[in-house]
Design an enzyme around this catalytic site. Structure first.
Site, PDB file in Angstrom:
ATOM      1  N   CYS A 128       0.825  -1.219   0.000  1.00  0.00           N
ATOM      2  CA  CYS A 128       0.000   0.000   0.000  1.00  0.00           C
ATOM      3  C   CYS A 128       0.854   1.262   0.000  1.00  0.00           C
ATOM      4  O   CYS A 128       0.479   2.281   0.586  1.00  0.00           O
ATOM      5  CB  CYS A 128      -0.962   0.007   1.190  1.00  0.00           C
ATOM      6  SG  CYS A 128      -2.111  -1.387   1.207  1.00  0.00           S
ATOM      7  N   ASN A 129       2.008   1.193  -0.631  1.00  0.00           N
ATOM      8  CA  ASN A 129       2.921   2.337  -0.698  1.00  0.00           C
ATOM      9  C   ASN A 129       3.446   2.463  -2.124  1.00  0.00           C
ATOM     10  O   ASN A 129       4.600   2.128  -2.404  1.00  0.00           O
ATOM     11  CB  ASN A 129       4.081   2.148   0.290  1.00  0.00           C
ATOM     12  CG  ASN A 129       4.876   3.431   0.502  1.00  0.00           C
ATOM     13  OD1 ASN A 129       4.854   4.340  -0.324  1.00  0.00           O
ATOM     14  ND2 ASN A 129       5.575   3.497   1.616  1.00  0.00           N
TER      15      ASN A 129
END
Length: 832
Positions: free
Chosen positions: A439-440
């Site tokens: 999620c980055n």
């Protein structure tokens, strides 16, 4: 366990590993608080969520079963505590207020300067700041990875841009690991279409926001918190002569990951906003986080929405609202999650008993050990095995390297192993880790070297978050991450390292492509190890000759014999064996012609519903009936196969990239299957006619045979064939393993050919295997083990696929409606 390895580890890290000065050693912690890990599970995803202690949960349960907590509607500040007349509510208010103080203490934040606002997590806290921040056309939002807030800034006409932060350590600062120089690289400025570019107010009245994580959740690199003071006092030092350096700069730290081992000290760094989640620190509760906010910053935020607890008075039929004055009251909409809030003190008690610095040192020692070993791994040709993603140098103290290691693995020829392959094999070895971009997306693109064109090309190729497209155009789309928690052990790290060595490092006894090639296997020639041959099996059926084609590595053997024929009418349910069975354009007649679908439209298989293997099936061709039985249903269910018996209507479904027309069944049929598997579902039949309408030479309409080979609801091909000899070889490897894996019933695993759900079993003599072959059923119960897939992975793996068996297709070559397969028929193998 190789005790020499641990002794070597302790020589380097013994002063920091295992809490030598703590109330419990690491071995005592594992033995008394994490007994659920004694089954061999290695949990290495603490950056995703750490594990809760069993003693912690016992304390919470004891608390909740001896005390009564009620909804505390007005306990968000001391002023309104007397509004409630309930003693229970007053007591709950005390608990909530004490929890706020405990959170502020964790960050060394003065109650005079800061307030703690409870949210559903760090993400909700970021959302709150983004929505309520006083954006204007002259505002700027600069971020290092907290990306989503930029949507709010851009929507209000503000400018937004990402930056890269590069840090270096000089020789004079080594003793304390101090960063003495910071280099900032600005990415292109973003503005929404139509937004103007007004001149910056020289007085600098606009409010700007700078957001960065205290620790990168992709690489584990920690950011220098001096950035806080620089941005608040001298932003020109970072932004140089940019007009965006004007105005009042506020700073947000995403401490969701970093607060586990190094919570920002707010007495030293006057951060305006800090966001965090409690499950990252001590595992429970989930769904609870906090926004720690400076009082002067809170006065600038505008919360439009209000609900119970955040409003002092309102009139329903006119636009009149009087908001409460307390900071917590303004931003905590609705009832507080008071039971979750009450539970966090037990987590903090546990962490405080060990102390955060000791936890940091313990975790860092494991991270450094794994990092060093991974970097030292070499293939037999000298090529590096591992690429680690991080920005620190060898000069940085290992205490500053974070609690995680993110990496990808390479084959001897320099090509990449897919991260999904690593994840699946790790799961078979009892190791839980994380893969993907975590999620980055910003850090992922930076460390993997993915340009904008690469990212757009990946999207066009169909890649989305959490899919299996781990390698596109020869480049990884994500990475592998292992991360450690306060209860992690050297044994966890060692098992992970051994897994990497055994599964991905090419030694002299391994094949050139990096996959294991054990000398004990006599089923593949050296050439067969390196290539996959096209072949045609010619089965002589009385006077009829037809083809079955597929892919596999074969011995130079001339003849096989069919020993078993099995038909599986319903996908993922049990099949039945026959001596003789007709063929059609979809393979064996009625094979995998039906499936079960959930109420949400999901196609059900044993991987998600293991109970499906308990449903037995049989087809009586003479009576045209499919009979199903289940130990969960008192009566068997006969299903009429005659064309005029269907009454459920026609529908369409998508499966494996194909669209099928399907026939439904009446409610009583669906209710039977719902009871059999313990969840609502419906039975569907593949609606593909055995014949099609044709025209003869005179133009008359006639029925004729469809010569095209088709698939029912099979994964990849019409048939799966395995040989008894290959199964025997697998069983030999299972029984001869040095650590002799034990089955779920306490005896050595022995695999029956039917475990692979083949249509054909031959004597003499892949297809990609999934975890369904690890399911067994005994006494009406479905059980799962790691075998035989774990052993197959050690010698039957090719480019991420675990191969066993042969996928076949029936090529119809004659207009014949009477082709059969029979037990005892010879199978001739001829390479093409």
């Amino acid at each position: 366990m190789d005790y020499a390895d641990k002794e070597e580890f302790l020589k380097e890290f013994g002063e920091d590993y295992g809490y030598p000065n703590g109330p419990k050693s690491i071995d005592q912690i594992r033995a008394t608080e994490f007994k659920r890990l004694e089954n061999g599970t290695v949990y290495l995803d603490h950056a995703g969520a750490t594990l809760y202690s069993e003693l912690q949960m016992e304390a919470i349960f004891r608390d909740f079963t001896t005390n009564v907590y009620g909804n505390p509607p007005n306990c968000k500040s001391l002023i309104h505590i007397l509004d409630s007349q309930s003693d229970i509510s007053l007591a709950t208010c005390d608990i909530v207020r004490a929890a706020r103080e405990q959170v502020l203490d964790y960050f060394n934040a003065s109650m005079k300067d800061y307030k703690c606002i409870f949210t559903s997590g760090a993400t909700a806290a970021l959302k709150l700041v983004g929505e309520a921040f006083p954006w204007s056309h002259q505002s700027s939002y600069i971020h290092v990875y907290p990306l989503a807030i930029s949507r709010y800034a851009l929507s209000q006409g503000a400018a937004a841009f990402a930056i890269d932060v590069e840090e270096a350590v000089d020789n004079d600062g080594l003793s304390e690991g101090l960063v003495t120089s910071t280099k900032i690289s600005l990415h292109p400025i973003q503005r929404r279409k139509g937004a103007s570019f007004p001149e910056r107010d020289p007085a600098g009245d606009a409010y700007n926001l700078f957001a960065f994580p205290s620790e990168c959740n992709f690489s584990g690199s920690r950011f220098n918190l001096d950035l806080v003071n620089i941005m608040k006092k001298n932003p020109e030092r970072i932004l140089e002569i940019s007009p965006f350096s004007k105005g009042r700069w506020m700073v947000l730290i995403d401490a969701a990951k970093g607060c586990v081992t190094q919570p920002p000290d707010l007495s030293k760094y006057p951060v305006d906003f800090v966001v965090m989640s409690f499950y990252k620190i001590f595992g429970y509760p989930t769904g609870l986080g906090a926004l720690i906010m400076r009082n002067d910053a809170a006065k600038l935020l505008k919360n439009t929405y209000f609900s119970g607890g955040t409003v002092a008075a309102s009139i329903a039929d006119i636009d009149f609202v009087k908001r409460r004055q307390g900071v917590e009251e303004l931003f905590e909409d609705g009832s507080a999650s008071f039971l979750s809030i009450a539970s966090i003190r037990h987590g903090f008690n546990l962490i405080n008993s060990l102390t955060v610095p000791a936890i940091c040192r313990h975790i860092a020692s494991l991270g450094m050990y794994v990092r060093k070993v991974l970097l030292s791994l070499r293939h037999e040709n000298g090529a590096d095995v591992c690429t680690i993603y991080a920005t620190y140098t060898s000069e940085v103290s290992y205490h500053d390297t974070g609690s995680m290691v993110s990496f990808n693995l390479k084959r001897p020829d320099g090509s990449w192993f897919g991260y999904r392959e690593v994840e699946k094999l790790a799961s078979l070895s009892g190791i839980q880790l994380r893969t993907g971009c975590f999620c980055n997306p910003g850090a992922c693109a930076k460390y993997l070297g993915l340009s904008h064109s690469d990212l757009l090309s990946n999207i066009e190729a169909g890649h989305v978050c959490w899919d299996d497209n781990d390698i596109i155009h020869g480049k990884p789309t994500g990475a592998i991450r292992v991360s450690f928690g306060y209860m992690s052990t050297f044994e966890d790290a060692k098992k992970f390292i051994d897994f990497i060595r055994n599964s991905f490092v090419s030694f002299p006894n391994k094949s050139a492509n990096g996959n294991l090639s054990r000398g004990g296997s006599s089923h593949f020639s050296p050439e067969g190890i390196r290539m996959v041959m096209q072949f045609v099996i010619l089965l002589y059926l009385a006077s009829d000759l037809f083809r079955i084609s597929g892919m596999e590595r074969w011995l130079s053997v001339s003849k096989y014999v069919i020993k078993f024929i099995t038909v599986y009418p319903i996908k993922s349910c049990a099949g039945f064996s026959v001596e003789r069975w007709p063929l059609c354009s979809t393979g064996l007649l009625h094979d995998r012609e039906w499936l079960l679908k959930s109420q949400t439209g999901e196609i059900l298989t044993q991987k998600k519903v293991p109970e499906m293997c308990l449903i037995s099936t049989y087809i009586d061709l003479n009576q045209e009936i499919l009979v199903v039985k289940s130990p969960r249903c008192r009566d068997e269910l006969p299903i009429n196969l005659k064309p005029d018996s269907y009454n459920g209507g026609i529908d369409e479904i998508d499966l494996y990239g194909q669209r099928y027309e399907v026939l439904g069944y009446a409610d009583e049929v669906n209710l039977w299957f719902s009871k059999a598997i313990g969840r609502p579902c419906s039975l569907l039949q593949c609606f593909s006619p055995k014949f099609r309408v044709c025209l003869n030479k005179r133009g008359d309409t006639v029925m004729c045979r469809d010569l095209e080979s088709r698939l029912n609801f099979t994964n990849e091909a019409q048939f799966l064939l395995v040989s008894e000899e290959s199964v025997s070889d697998l069983n030999s490897k299972l029984s001869s393993k040095a650590d002799t894996r034990k089955g779920i019933d306490g005896v050595t695993v022995k695999v029956n050919p039917m475990r692979f759900r083949p249509n054909l079993v031959v004597s003499g003599g892949g297809c990609n295997r999934c975890q369904m072959i690890n399911f067994t059923h005994k006494d009406g119960q479905v059980q799962k083990s790691k075998e035989p897939l774990a052993t197959l992975a050690s010698y039957r793996r090719l480019k991420g696929k675990i191969l066993f068996g042969i996928l076949l297709r029936y090529d119809i070559t004659e207009l014949d409606t009477d082709s059969y397969l029979e037990v005892g028929q010879e199978v001739h193998v001829n390479p093409e």
